[in-house]
Each structure stands twice: as C-alpha cells, then as structure tokens.
Design a protein around this motif. Sequence first.
Motif, PDB file in Angstrom:
ATOM      1  N   CYS A 169       0.832  -1.202   0.000  1.00 38.16           N
ATOM      2  CA  CYS A 169       0.000   0.000   0.000  1.00 38.16           C
ATOM      3  C   CYS A 169       0.872   1.260   0.000  1.00 38.16           C
ATOM      4  CB  CYS A 169      -0.972   0.014   1.173  1.00 38.16           C
ATOM      5  SG  CYS A 169      -0.216   0.342   2.772  1.00 38.16           S
ATOM      6  N   THR A 170       0.324   2.317  -0.583  1.00 35.96           N
ATOM      7  CA  THR A 170       1.012   3.603  -0.616  1.00 35.96           C
ATOM      8  C   THR A 170       0.102   4.738  -0.136  1.00 35.96           C
ATOM      9  OG1 THR A 170       0.394   3.928  -2.932  1.00 35.96           O
ATOM     10  CG2 THR A 170       2.550   2.915  -2.504  1.00 35.96           C
ATOM     11  N   SER A 171      -1.158   4.439   0.152  1.00 37.46           N
ATOM     12  CA  SER A 171      -2.092   5.477   0.573  1.00 37.46           C
ATOM     13  C   SER A 171      -1.814   5.906   2.014  1.00 37.46           C
ATOM     14  CB  SER A 171      -3.541   4.983   0.470  1.00 37.46           C
ATOM     15  OG  SER A 171      -3.778   3.989   1.458  1.00 37.46           O
ATOM     16  N   ALA A 172      -2.204   7.128   2.327  1.00 39.31           N
ATOM     17  CA  ALA A 172      -2.045   7.629   3.689  1.00 39.31           C
ATOM     18  C   ALA A 172      -2.833   6.768   4.680  1.00 39.31           C
ATOM     19  CB  ALA A 172      -2.492   9.086   3.765  1.00 39.31           C
ATOM     20  N   GLU A 173      -4.021   6.334   4.276  1.00 37.79           N
ATOM     21  CA  GLU A 173      -4.850   5.499   5.144  1.00 37.79           C
ATOM     22  C   GLU A 173      -4.167   4.159   5.444  1.00 37.79           C
ATOM     23  OE1 GLU A 173      -9.223   3.301   5.220  1.00 37.79           O
ATOM     24  OE2 GLU A 173      -8.728   4.638   3.564  1.00 37.79           O
ATOM     25  N   GLY A 174      -3.645   3.517   4.409  1.00 36.70           N
ATOM     26  CA  GLY A 174      -2.970   2.238   4.591  1.00 36.70           C
ATOM     27  C   GLY A 174      -1.712   2.365   5.428  1.00 36.70           C
ATOM     28  N   GLU A 175      -0.957   3.425   5.192  1.00 36.91           N
ATOM     29  CA  GLU A 175       0.261   3.638   5.979  1.00 36.91           C
ATOM     30  C   GLU A 175      -0.066   3.944   7.432  1.00 36.91           C
ATOM     31  OE1 GLU A 175       2.430   6.515   3.663  1.00 36.91           O
ATOM     32  OE2 GLU A 175       3.133   4.959   2.268  1.00 36.91           O
ATOM     33  N   ALA A 176      -1.156   4.677   7.679  1.00 35.95           N
ATOM     34  CA  ALA A 176      -1.572   4.954   9.059  1.00 35.95           C
ATOM     35  C   ALA A 176      -2.006   3.666   9.745  1.00 35.95           C
ATOM     36  CB  ALA A 176      -2.714   5.978   9.066  1.00 35.95           C
ATOM     37  N   TRP A 177      -2.718   2.811   9.023  1.00 40.57           N
ATOM     38  CA  TRP A 177      -3.144   1.525   9.580  1.00 40.57           C
ATOM     39  C   TRP A 177      -1.911   0.707   9.981  1.00 40.57           C
ATOM     40  CZ3 TRP A 177      -7.851  -0.224  10.951  1.00 40.57           C
ATOM     41  CH2 TRP A 177      -7.972  -1.565  11.262  1.00 40.57           C
ATOM     42  N   THR A 178      -0.888   0.706   9.131  1.00 46.34           N
ATOM     43  CA  THR A 178       0.337  -0.050   9.411  1.00 46.34           C
ATOM     44  C   THR A 178       1.044   0.509  10.642  1.00 46.34           C
ATOM     45  OG1 THR A 178       0.579  -0.550   7.061  1.00 46.34           O
ATOM     46  CG2 THR A 178       2.530  -0.845   8.438  1.00 46.34           C
ATOM     47  N   ARG A 179       1.116   1.819  10.768  1.00 48.49           N
ATOM     48  CA  ARG A 179       1.747   2.423  11.947  1.00 48.49           C
ATOM     49  C   ARG A 179       1.016   2.063  13.228  1.00 48.49           C
ATOM     50  NH1 ARG A 179       2.236   6.638   8.397  1.00 48.49           N
ATOM     51  NH2 ARG A 179       0.432   7.723   9.249  1.00 48.49           N
ATOM     52  N   SER A 180      -0.306   1.995  13.167  1.00 53.86           N
ATOM     53  CA  SER A 180      -1.071   1.739  14.385  1.00 53.86           C
ATOM     54  C   SER A 180      -1.229   0.262  14.705  1.00 53.86           C
ATOM     55  CB  SER A 180      -2.449   2.404  14.313  1.00 53.86           C
ATOM     56  OG  SER A 180      -3.270   1.756  13.362  1.00 53.86           O
ATOM     57  N   ARG A 181      -1.206  -0.616  13.689  1.00 56.80           N
ATOM     58  CA  ARG A 181      -1.498  -2.036  13.901  1.00 56.80           C
ATOM     59  C   ARG A 181      -0.366  -2.971  13.522  1.00 56.80           C
ATOM     60  NH1 ARG A 181      -7.251  -3.131  14.755  1.00 56.80           N
ATOM     61  NH2 ARG A 181      -8.033  -1.094  15.328  1.00 56.80           N
ATOM     62  N   GLY A 182       0.636  -2.499  12.806  1.00 61.67           N
ATOM     63  CA  GLY A 182       1.705  -3.362  12.340  1.00 61.67           C
ATOM     64  C   GLY A 182       1.360  -3.972  10.991  1.00 61.67           C
ATOM     65  N   PRO A 183       2.173  -4.921  10.518  1.00 55.30           N
ATOM     66  CA  PRO A 183       1.940  -5.541   9.213  1.00 55.30           C
ATOM     67  C   PRO A 183       0.550  -6.190   9.124  1.00 55.30           C
ATOM     68  CG  PRO A 183       4.094  -6.131  10.062  1.00 55.30           C
ATOM     69  CD  PRO A 183       3.371  -5.427  11.172  1.00 55.30           C
ATOM     70  N   TRP A 184      -0.063  -6.099   7.953  1.00 54.59           N
ATOM     71  CA  TRP A 184      -1.412  -6.615   7.756  1.00 54.59           C
ATOM     72  C   TRP A 184      -1.635  -6.960   6.283  1.00 54.59           C
ATOM     73  CZ3 TRP A 184      -4.280  -3.778   4.302  1.00 54.59           C
ATOM     74  CH2 TRP A 184      -3.793  -2.497   4.024  1.00 54.59           C
TER      75      TRP A 184
END
Length: 66
Positions: free
Chosen positions: A44-59
Amino acid sequence: MPSYKIVRMYQRGNGNAVDIIDTGLTLEQAQEHCSDPETSSSTCTSAEGEAWTRSRGPWFDGYTEE
C-alpha cells in the motif's frame, strides 16, 4: 449462492488478530478487493494504509465464505 467477507489479518504481540472489513460480497467482489495493492501493508502507498500499518503493524486483507 454463497457470500464472502473481507477480513484484515495482522500480527499483534505474540498472536494474530482479525478485523472484519466488509460482508455480503460475491466471490468476484471479494477477489477484486484483495487484488488491489492497497489491501496489504507491504504494497500500500495510501495515507490510510500507511496509518493503519503504523497503528497495527503488518497486515493484509483476505476473504472467506460467510
């Protein structure tokens, strides 16, 4: 006709966690969703996807029959 749900799977601590993202989909809709590069932390490259990764880790998103 079966329906499918989208599940977001990620590792949390020493285990795995799952969030339900969407339900009531056709197989084609579920496959289309999961083929999008924005449905995995590794692509992912979207801001939403990157924010999800920062908050939850790999997914990643997958689907299963309901």
